[in-house]
Design a protein around this motif. Structure first.
Motif, short mmCIF file in Angstrom:
data_model
loop_
_atom_site.label_atom_id
_atom_site.label_comp_id
_atom_site.label_asym_id
_atom_site.label_seq_id
_atom_site.Cartn_x
_atom_site.Cartn_y
_atom_site.Cartn_z
N GLN A 178 -8.91 7.16 -14.12
CA GLN A 178 -10.88 6.26 -12.87
C GLN A 178 -11.83 6.06 -14.17
O GLN A 178 -12.22 6.56 -15.28
CB GLN A 178 -10.59 6.85 -11.74
CG GLN A 178 -12.30 6.94 -10.94
CD GLN A 178 -12.76 7.58 -9.30
OE1 GLN A 178 -12.95 8.75 -10.46
NE2 GLN A 178 -12.62 7.05 -8.66
N GLU A 196 -11.96 0.92 -6.91
CA GLU A 196 -11.39 2.37 -7.75
C GLU A 196 -11.09 0.96 -8.88
O GLU A 196 -9.94 0.37 -8.93
CB GLU A 196 -10.45 3.33 -7.36
CG GLU A 196 -10.98 3.93 -6.60
CD GLU A 196 -10.58 5.60 -6.28
OE1 GLU A 196 -10.32 7.03 -7.23
OE2 GLU A 196 -9.22 5.13 -5.38
N THR A 214 -8.71 1.91 -1.52
CA THR A 214 -7.78 2.75 -0.55
C THR A 214 -9.27 2.96 0.40
O THR A 214 -10.39 2.88 0.53
CB THR A 214 -8.61 4.11 -1.61
OG1 THR A 214 -7.33 4.01 -2.69
CG2 THR A 214 -7.86 5.37 -0.24
N ILE A 253 -8.25 -0.92 -7.80
CA ILE A 253 -7.11 -0.76 -6.33
C ILE A 253 -8.53 -0.35 -5.23
O ILE A 253 -9.58 -0.08 -5.24
CB ILE A 253 -6.01 0.76 -5.96
CG1 ILE A 253 -7.74 2.08 -6.38
CG2 ILE A 253 -5.21 0.97 -7.42
CD1 ILE A 253 -6.63 3.34 -6.06
N GLY A 261 -6.71 6.72 2.96
CA GLY A 261 -6.13 7.74 2.56
C GLY A 261 -5.00 6.46 1.38
O GLY A 261 -3.73 7.20 1.20
N ARG A 262 -4.67 5.62 2.64
CA ARG A 262 -3.48 4.50 1.96
C ARG A 262 -4.72 3.45 1.16
O ARG A 262 -5.27 3.05 1.44
CB ARG A 262 -2.90 3.94 3.04
CG ARG A 262 -1.98 4.45 3.95
CD ARG A 262 -1.39 3.17 4.44
NE ARG A 262 -3.07 2.50 5.79
CZ ARG A 262 -3.34 3.41 6.46
NH1 ARG A 262 -2.86 4.19 6.82
NH2 ARG A 262 -4.48 3.03 7.50
N SER A 263 -4.19 3.58 -0.15
CA SER A 263 -4.17 2.56 -1.57
C SER A 263 -3.52 2.24 -2.10
O SER A 263 -2.11 1.72 -1.76
CB SER A 263 -4.04 3.42 -2.86
OG SER A 263 -5.12 4.41 -2.09
N VAL A 265 -2.47 7.29 -7.92
CA VAL A 265 -3.02 7.23 -9.26
C VAL A 265 -2.52 8.10 -9.94
O VAL A 265 -2.26 8.03 -11.30
CB VAL A 265 -4.50 8.70 -8.44
CG1 VAL A 265 -4.27 8.96 -9.68
CG2 VAL A 265 -4.90 7.86 -7.46
N GLU A 322 0.31 5.28 -0.22
CA GLU A 322 -0.58 6.51 -0.40
C GLU A 322 -1.52 6.62 -1.92
O GLU A 322 -1.07 7.23 -2.99
CB GLU A 322 0.40 8.27 -0.24
CG GLU A 322 0.53 8.60 1.52
CD GLU A 322 -0.20 8.17 2.57
OE1 GLU A 322 -1.59 9.02 2.39
OE2 GLU A 322 -0.37 7.54 3.51
N HIS A 323 -2.39 7.20 -1.40
CA HIS A 323 -3.76 7.03 -3.13
C HIS A 323 -2.74 8.33 -4.21
O HIS A 323 -2.75 7.98 -5.17
CB HIS A 323 -4.97 7.74 -2.05
CG HIS A 323 -6.02 7.91 -3.09
ND1 HIS A 323 -5.96 8.74 -4.19
CD2 HIS A 323 -6.40 6.75 -4.35
CE1 HIS A 323 -7.01 8.46 -5.20
NE2 HIS A 323 -7.43 7.18 -4.77
N CYS A 370 0.70 -1.00 -0.28
CA CYS A 370 0.50 0.46 0.23
C CYS A 370 1.03 1.08 -0.19
O CYS A 370 1.65 1.33 0.11
CB CYS A 370 -1.11 -0.05 1.54
SG CYS A 370 -2.01 -1.10 1.22
#
Length: 104
Positions: free
Chosen positions: A51, A64, A78, A76, A82-84, A40, A35-36, A33
């Protein structure tokens, strides 16, 4: 065939990098994982994936789907912090349209 192999290697490197960063108990179910925003940005810059769809997983997470015109795709999840995490990725994405008068 070479592109498919390269795609797999690059996404594997992203996952390996995320593993090196480490995780905490809240994201222990997913080992890879980041951060989002970082994930992205990587999907956009490296794979031109944007997306395509999203859906809520209860009140704890969002799923997503990112898709590129070339057909590559990444799913993904999330969490609320905010961890993706990449949970799946592949090639040959196809949209299926179901006529409104036909059951799914």
């Amino acid at each position: 065939m070479a592109r498919k192999s390269l795609l797999g290697w690059v996404k594997a490197l992203v996952l390996a990098g995320a593993l090196a960063v480490g995780t905490n108990a809240a994201s222990a179910q997913y080992r890879y994982c980041v951060e989002h925003g970082d994930l992205v940005a990587h999907l956009s810059e490296q794979f031109q994936e944007r997306q395509f769809a999203f859906g809520l997983i209860g009140q704890m997470a969002i799923m997503e789907v990112y898709v590129a015109e070339t057909g590559s795709w990444t799913i993904i999840v999330t969490d609320v912090a905010g961890r993706s995490c990449i949970v799946a990725a592949g090639e040959h994405w196809e949209n299926v349209l179901i006529p409104p008068d036909q059951d799914a």
